[in-house]
Scaffold this motif. Structure first.
Motif, short mmCIF file in Angstrom:
data_model
loop_
_atom_site.label_atom_id
_atom_site.label_comp_id
_atom_site.label_asym_id
_atom_site.label_seq_id
_atom_site.Cartn_x
_atom_site.Cartn_y
_atom_site.Cartn_z
N GLY A 207 0.78 -1.25 0.01
CA GLY A 207 -0.19 -0.22 0.01
C GLY A 207 0.80 1.18 -0.22
N SER A 208 0.52 2.31 -0.98
CA SER A 208 1.38 3.40 -1.10
C SER A 208 0.37 4.31 -1.83
N ALA A 209 0.03 5.43 -1.41
CA ALA A 209 -0.89 6.44 -2.11
C ALA A 209 -0.28 6.94 -3.06
N THR A 210 1.15 7.46 -3.27
CA THR A 210 1.95 7.98 -4.26
C THR A 210 1.88 6.84 -5.37
N THR A 211 2.22 5.54 -5.03
CA THR A 211 2.30 4.58 -6.17
C THR A 211 1.23 4.19 -6.86
N ILE A 212 0.12 4.35 -6.09
CA ILE A 212 -1.30 4.04 -6.70
C ILE A 212 -1.54 5.14 -7.66
N LEU A 213 -1.24 6.38 -7.26
CA LEU A 213 -1.56 7.46 -8.16
C LEU A 213 -0.91 7.42 -9.31
N ILE A 214 0.49 7.26 -9.25
CA ILE A 214 1.31 7.11 -10.49
C ILE A 214 0.82 5.89 -11.20
N ILE A 215 0.46 4.79 -10.89
CA ILE A 215 0.01 3.62 -11.64
C ILE A 215 -1.09 4.10 -12.32
N CYS A 216 -1.85 4.75 -11.79
CA CYS A 216 -3.13 5.21 -12.48
C CYS A 216 -2.86 6.27 -13.72
N ILE A 357 5.33 11.99 -18.14
CA ILE A 357 6.84 11.83 -17.11
C ILE A 357 6.59 13.01 -16.24
N PHE A 358 6.69 14.10 -16.82
CA PHE A 358 6.45 15.34 -16.09
C PHE A 358 5.51 15.25 -14.84
N LEU A 359 4.21 14.89 -15.11
CA LEU A 359 3.37 14.86 -14.25
C LEU A 359 3.45 13.98 -13.06
N THR A 360 4.11 12.88 -13.60
CA THR A 360 4.46 11.77 -12.50
C THR A 360 5.44 12.06 -11.50
N TYR A 361 6.44 12.58 -12.13
CA TYR A 361 7.42 13.11 -11.21
C TYR A 361 7.25 14.15 -10.45
N LEU A 362 6.56 15.08 -10.73
CA LEU A 362 5.90 16.09 -9.87
C LEU A 362 5.03 15.56 -8.71
N MET A 364 5.35 12.80 -7.67
CA MET A 364 6.01 11.63 -6.82
C MET A 364 6.89 12.42 -5.75
N GLU A 365 7.23 13.85 -5.98
CA GLU A 365 7.96 14.68 -5.10
C GLU A 365 7.29 15.54 -4.15
N PHE A 366 5.72 15.39 -4.45
CA PHE A 366 5.05 16.11 -3.43
C PHE A 366 4.95 15.68 -1.96
N SER A 367 5.05 14.32 -1.69
CA SER A 367 4.87 13.84 -0.29
C SER A 367 6.18 13.36 -0.02
N GLU A 368 7.26 13.07 -0.88
CA GLU A 368 8.53 12.44 -0.40
C GLU A 368 9.41 13.08 -1.33
N PRO A 369 10.41 13.78 -1.07
CA PRO A 369 11.69 14.32 -1.68
C PRO A 369 12.41 13.19 -2.14
N ARG A 370 12.68 12.79 -3.36
CA ARG A 370 13.53 11.88 -3.71
C ARG A 370 15.01 12.13 -3.70
#
Length: 418
Positions: A207-216, A357-362, A364-370
């Motif tokens: 379970g990971s909210a970030t990963t779920i939305l990125i897969i979507c 790609i631009f949308l997914t990486y933005l 991804m960085e919202f809740s966890e800085p990589r």
């Protein structure tokens, strides 16, 4: 161009040498702290070698100079802030070395070794995520438990690639490299479906909210945007504006309750986003103490001296705290430049892919800085080079074919580069 098989082996060794030691430290540093030191030395050597290789092989990269210059200005500001505040340089060195490697490594991909490097990225991420999925299935309660991560003192389960918030660092590059391979070479569908399957299984078990939305988002591209021209509303600049407004509302104005339906019912999170809102507020209150250059780049439990927080749980807030307004502006310039490229070349066939790609990486960085695996800079490098990438397609023999567009922008002819 080097023979495909030999070059892929070479790139795989180089890429693995850069990232595998750090992947191992994610898990094994808890048992063997000195592994960080050895991994850092290896990464510095590989980064230096990659820069030299890029300078030697890429003779004409005038377009890239401004992008690379701003990257070094950004890192220079962070270095100055870190030195001024007498912060341990180890975290900064890891961050800077990784970003420099990302930029030059993917410059090599854009100009000389496109499919070889994409194959290497996919295979490398595939192996790591597959091993990680196996450890998740084998040890459902965690390969081991860490009690020094959460401020509440509760245990955080860790597997091969760390905790559940770190998996997307590898799942997203795996999916994106498969999409790009399918676009440039016409052979990426099986790899994409494998990537999606591993990603979904990983999310199901952890379970990971970030990963779920990125897969979507990736699924939306594959099912709807893949064979269409990029819609007018799917614009990099619009995405950036919407992202900025949402970030200001949730982080700056503390109005997360406006999005409570999505946060609670869709993402299955509490309204504090797993206590992130309190971290954001704490960081915002400290920024005025050193607004221009920040407090130096740091991570780990010493990010906030009197609070056990690993980072700011948002890339832009993390950089604003670490490097101040100056570093924040430099980073924003890079992102705005890429958003402008997406808008300027919206009619390109690559537009839908690069905007995704631009949308997914933005996101991804919202809740966890990589901060350990900043693939964002690899994505920005690819987006900035979109005009160069658009002119390339690879035939079945692995050779680059140049695309000559007709005036209507829809049909094109192939011409082999000598």
């Amino acid at each position: 161009m080097l023979k495909t098989k030999r070059s892929e082996i070479g790139w795989f060794i180089l890429f693995s040498g850069m990232f595998l030691p750090y992947c191992i430290t994610t898990t094994f540093s808890y048992f063997w702290p000195r592994i960080y030191q050895y991994a850092r030395y290896l990464r510095i050597l590989i980064c230096f070698g990659t820069v030299l290789l890029s300078i030697f092989l890429l003779k004409k990269i005038k377009r890239q100079l401004i992008f690379i210059l701003i990257v070094f200005v950004y890192l220079g500001i962070l270095l100055y802030s870190t030195k001024v505040h007498n912060v341990d340089l180890s975290f900064y060195i890891n961050y800077a070395v990784t970003i420099i490697f990302m930029v030059f490594f993917f410059e090599l991909a854009v100009h000389r070794f496109l499919t070889e490097i994409l194959n290497v990225v996919w295979f490398w991420c595939f192996i790591l995520t597959l091993i990680n999925l196996f450890t998740i299935i084998r040890y459902p309660n965690g390969f081991y438990i860490r009690y020094d991560v959460l401020s509440s003192g509760a245990g955080m389960p860790y597997w091969f690639l760390g905790n559940r918030n770190l998996y997307v660092d590898f799942l997203l590059p795996m999916m994106i490299s498969a999409i790009l391979l399918e676009f440039f070479k016409g052979k990426g569908q099986i790899k994409f479906y494998i990537s999606i399957l591993i990603s979904i299984l990983t999310v199901v078990f952890t379970g990971s909210a970030t990963t779920i939305l990125i897969i979507c988002i990736i699924g939306f591209y594959w099912s709807y945007l893949k064979k269409r021209n990029c819609p007018k509303w799917f614009d990099g600049l619009y995405i950036l504006i919407a992202y900025s407004i949402i970030s200001i509302m949730i982080i700056g104005m503390r109005q997360a309750n406006i999005f409570s339906f999505i946060i609670v019912n869709v993402l299955n999170k509490d309204i504090t986003l797993s206590s992130r809102t309190s971290v954001w507020q704490d960081v915002l209150e400290r920024i005025p103490g050193s607004p221009w250059i920040g407090y130096g780049y740091r991570s780990g439990t010493n990010f906030l001296p009197d609070r056990e927080v690993m980072h700011a749980h948002n890339l832009f807030l993390h950089i604003l705290y670490s490097g101040g307004i100056l570093a924040f502006i430099a980073l924003c310039i890079l992102i705005v430049m890429c958003a402008y490229v997406l808008r300027k070349y919206k009619k390109y066939r690559l537009s839908s892919i690069m905007t995704t790609i631009f949308l997914t990486y933005l996101w991804m960085e919202f809740s966890e800085p990589r901060i350990y695996f900043p693939f964002l800079f690899a994505a920005l490098t690819l987006i900035w080079n979109m005009p160069t990438l658009e002119k390339q397609i690879v035939n079945k023999k692995g050779k680059i074919i140049k695309i000559r567009w007709k005036k209507n922008g829809k049909q094109f002819k192939n011409r082999k580069i000598n």
